[in-house]
Design an enzyme around this catalytic site. Sequence first.
Site, PDB file in Angstrom:
ATOM      1  N   LYS A  24     -58.634  27.860  50.455  1.00 63.12           N
ATOM      2  CA  LYS A  24     -58.198  26.463  50.535  1.00 63.12           C
ATOM      3  C   LYS A  24     -56.677  26.369  50.430  1.00 63.12           C
ATOM      4  O   LYS A  24     -56.027  25.698  51.219  1.00 63.12           O
ATOM      5  CB  LYS A  24     -58.840  25.654  49.404  1.00 63.12           C
ATOM      6  CG  LYS A  24     -58.215  24.289  49.195  1.00 63.12           C
ATOM      7  CD  LYS A  24     -58.891  23.504  48.094  1.00 63.12           C
ATOM      8  CE  LYS A  24     -58.401  23.819  46.706  1.00 63.12           C
ATOM      9  NZ  LYS A  24     -57.146  23.148  46.309  1.00 63.12           N
ATOM     10  N   ASN A  25     -56.110  27.071  49.441  1.00 58.09           N
ATOM     11  CA  ASN A  25     -54.672  26.914  49.188  1.00 58.09           C
ATOM     12  C   ASN A  25     -53.797  27.605  50.222  1.00 58.09           C
ATOM     13  O   ASN A  25     -52.576  27.449  50.208  1.00 58.09           O
ATOM     14  CB  ASN A  25     -54.325  27.406  47.785  1.00 58.09           C
ATOM     15  CG  ASN A  25     -54.796  26.420  46.726  1.00 58.09           C
ATOM     16  OD1 ASN A  25     -55.245  25.322  47.044  1.00 58.09           O
ATOM     17  ND2 ASN A  25     -54.701  26.822  45.462  1.00 58.09           N
ATOM     18  N   CYS A 118     -51.951  14.014  38.340  1.00 59.18           N
ATOM     19  CA  CYS A 118     -53.374  14.216  38.497  1.00 59.18           C
ATOM     20  C   CYS A 118     -53.929  14.631  37.158  1.00 59.18           C
ATOM     21  O   CYS A 118     -53.196  14.722  36.173  1.00 59.18           O
ATOM     22  CB  CYS A 118     -53.667  15.249  39.577  1.00 59.18           C
ATOM     23  SG  CYS A 118     -53.235  16.897  39.090  1.00 59.18           S
ATOM     24  N   ARG A 123     -47.139  16.995  37.413  1.00 56.53           N
ATOM     25  CA  ARG A 123     -46.851  17.625  38.695  1.00 56.53           C
ATOM     26  C   ARG A 123     -45.655  17.025  39.446  1.00 56.53           C
ATOM     27  O   ARG A 123     -45.798  16.360  40.481  1.00 56.53           O
ATOM     28  CB  ARG A 123     -48.114  17.643  39.551  1.00 56.53           C
ATOM     29  CG  ARG A 123     -49.267  18.255  38.776  1.00 56.53           C
ATOM     30  CD  ARG A 123     -50.471  18.512  39.605  1.00 56.53           C
ATOM     31  NE  ARG A 123     -50.351  19.700  40.424  1.00 56.53           N
ATOM     32  CZ  ARG A 123     -51.368  20.233  41.089  1.00 56.53           C
ATOM     33  NH1 ARG A 123     -52.542  19.685  41.034  1.00 56.53           N
ATOM     34  NH2 ARG A 123     -51.197  21.308  41.802  1.00 56.53           N
ATOM     35  N   ASP A 306     -55.577  28.593  37.952  1.00 55.71           N
ATOM     36  CA  ASP A 306     -56.796  28.092  38.603  1.00 55.71           C
ATOM     37  C   ASP A 306     -58.056  28.853  38.179  1.00 55.71           C
ATOM     38  O   ASP A 306     -59.155  28.484  38.576  1.00 55.71           O
ATOM     39  CB  ASP A 306     -56.649  28.152  40.136  1.00 55.71           C
ATOM     40  CG  ASP A 306     -55.731  27.067  40.660  1.00 55.71           C
ATOM     41  OD1 ASP A 306     -55.327  26.189  39.874  1.00 55.71           O
ATOM     42  OD2 ASP A 306     -55.397  27.097  41.865  1.00 55.71           O
ATOM     43  N   ARG A 398     -64.261  19.884  46.428  1.00 51.61           N
ATOM     44  CA  ARG A 398     -62.884  20.000  46.925  1.00 51.61           C
ATOM     45  C   ARG A 398     -62.483  21.455  47.107  1.00 51.61           C
ATOM     46  O   ARG A 398     -61.522  21.746  47.817  1.00 51.61           O
ATOM     47  CB  ARG A 398     -61.904  19.326  45.959  1.00 51.61           C
ATOM     48  CG  ARG A 398     -62.156  17.839  45.830  1.00 51.61           C
ATOM     49  CD  ARG A 398     -61.111  17.195  44.988  1.00 51.61           C
ATOM     50  NE  ARG A 398     -59.856  17.119  45.709  1.00 51.61           N
ATOM     51  CZ  ARG A 398     -58.940  16.177  45.532  1.00 51.61           C
ATOM     52  NH1 ARG A 398     -59.148  15.237  44.661  1.00 51.61           N
ATOM     53  NH2 ARG A 398     -57.824  16.189  46.213  1.00 51.61           N
TER      54      ARG A 398
END
Length: 423
Positions: A24-25, A118, A123, A306, A398
């Site tokens: 994803k990243n 978030c 951030r 993460d 997500r």
Amino acid sequence: MAMDRYVITGKQRLEGTIRVSGAKNSSLPLLAATLLAEGTSSLLEIPALADIKHMIEVLENLGCGVVSQNEAILINAGGLDSCEVDEALMRQMRASNLILGPLLARYGRVKISRPGGCAIGSRPMDQHIKGLQLLGVKVKEKHGYIEAWADNLQGADVYLDVPSVGATENIMMAAVLAKGTTIIRNAAREPEIVDLQNFLNKMGAKVRGAGMDFLRIDGVDALHPAEHTVIPDRIEAGTHMIAAVMTEGNMVIENVVPEHLEPIIAKLRQAGASITLMDDSIHIQQRGRIRSMDLKTMPYPGFPTDMQPQFMAMLSCAEGTSIITETIFENRFQHVAELCRMGAQITVEGRTAIIRGVETLEGAFVEATDLRAGAALFLAALAAEEATVLEKIDYIDRGYENLEEKYSCLGAKLIRVSTQGKG
Ligand code: UD1
């Protein structure tokens, strides 16, 4: 907003083979980078995830044509209608800010609404903005919008105060079309930066140094479209490895780059897992009680933030006491209260969590508060006695593709309960 839930019956030993999807990243900056060239780029192994869908909507909103063909996503960034992203779209996903660099490089202007904080922290974007300003970009922040423009981007020497992944990517994507040479010092070293460098160079850019903290970008006049396969998702792979450990399972995890997983593998071996590395797969097996350990999140090649919540789930049922220190995000312990509902014994002091391992976790009603917190609770549920109802799993969607199918094949007992009206 109503969201789906999982009902998971724990204590099933997971066995078999699981395939990791594209990262994803990596996919998010690669999709943004297609804006840099006129014509159609093709990206393979882009995962079907909510965040990716949002990024594609952002590209379509700007005027790109996006279609799926066989296994590829084709993005035609021919002529754009707009350099402005809808506020509602921006709000859905922070990573939409990755269009700043490419739009400034190709069109010399961009307007986005400023991404909010978030669940895991405030951030900031100061490093993105500082870097772009050094390249000659003018930035105006007003009424919650960031408006930026530049007549000519000029290469510059940029020092990042923190090795931000997003800032490194945005500055790289702006610098590829700047006049002259850009140096980024204290750059992020994540594998996703290397993937972006490889794609940009296929498009005709001159970028060197990715994977190290010193990047050199020699600007070129124009880029052309290219084709690229996204690297496997190292966080997804790490999450599956923990599932194997927590269920005393025996799993082969396919489509991985073992080198990207080094910090995770080292820690899982410390926990007692037996791990065999092959070219692009990993065999992992756990027998007996998980061993406790201390760990600290750090920028790559340190231990990834993460993976912190998932490790906390694992260490909740380890033998002995563990200490986890979170140095990247200030508010990334939201899974603690939920894990405690499942019988974990965790106390938090500032950025440190002390985890006293318990014999076993117990099923409970819990809810995901963000993507990786959700993953941690998913893992806890797999290892817990009896059933867990895990709410708000749209957060998990997500970042994890086809989780039900992938885990059912391994012998997990789980069902997804869809909320009415959502199809
Ligand atoms: C990326 C990942 C995210 C991961 C994070 C850290 C994507 C899409 N997301 O997020 O999953 O958790 O890296 O590995 O790739 N910071 C500043 N100023 C800035 C930018 C960042 O101070 O301008 C700070 C942040 O507050 C944080 C640290 O730098 O403490 C790292 O953030 P960053 O690497 O920028 O994270 P993202 O790129 O947003």
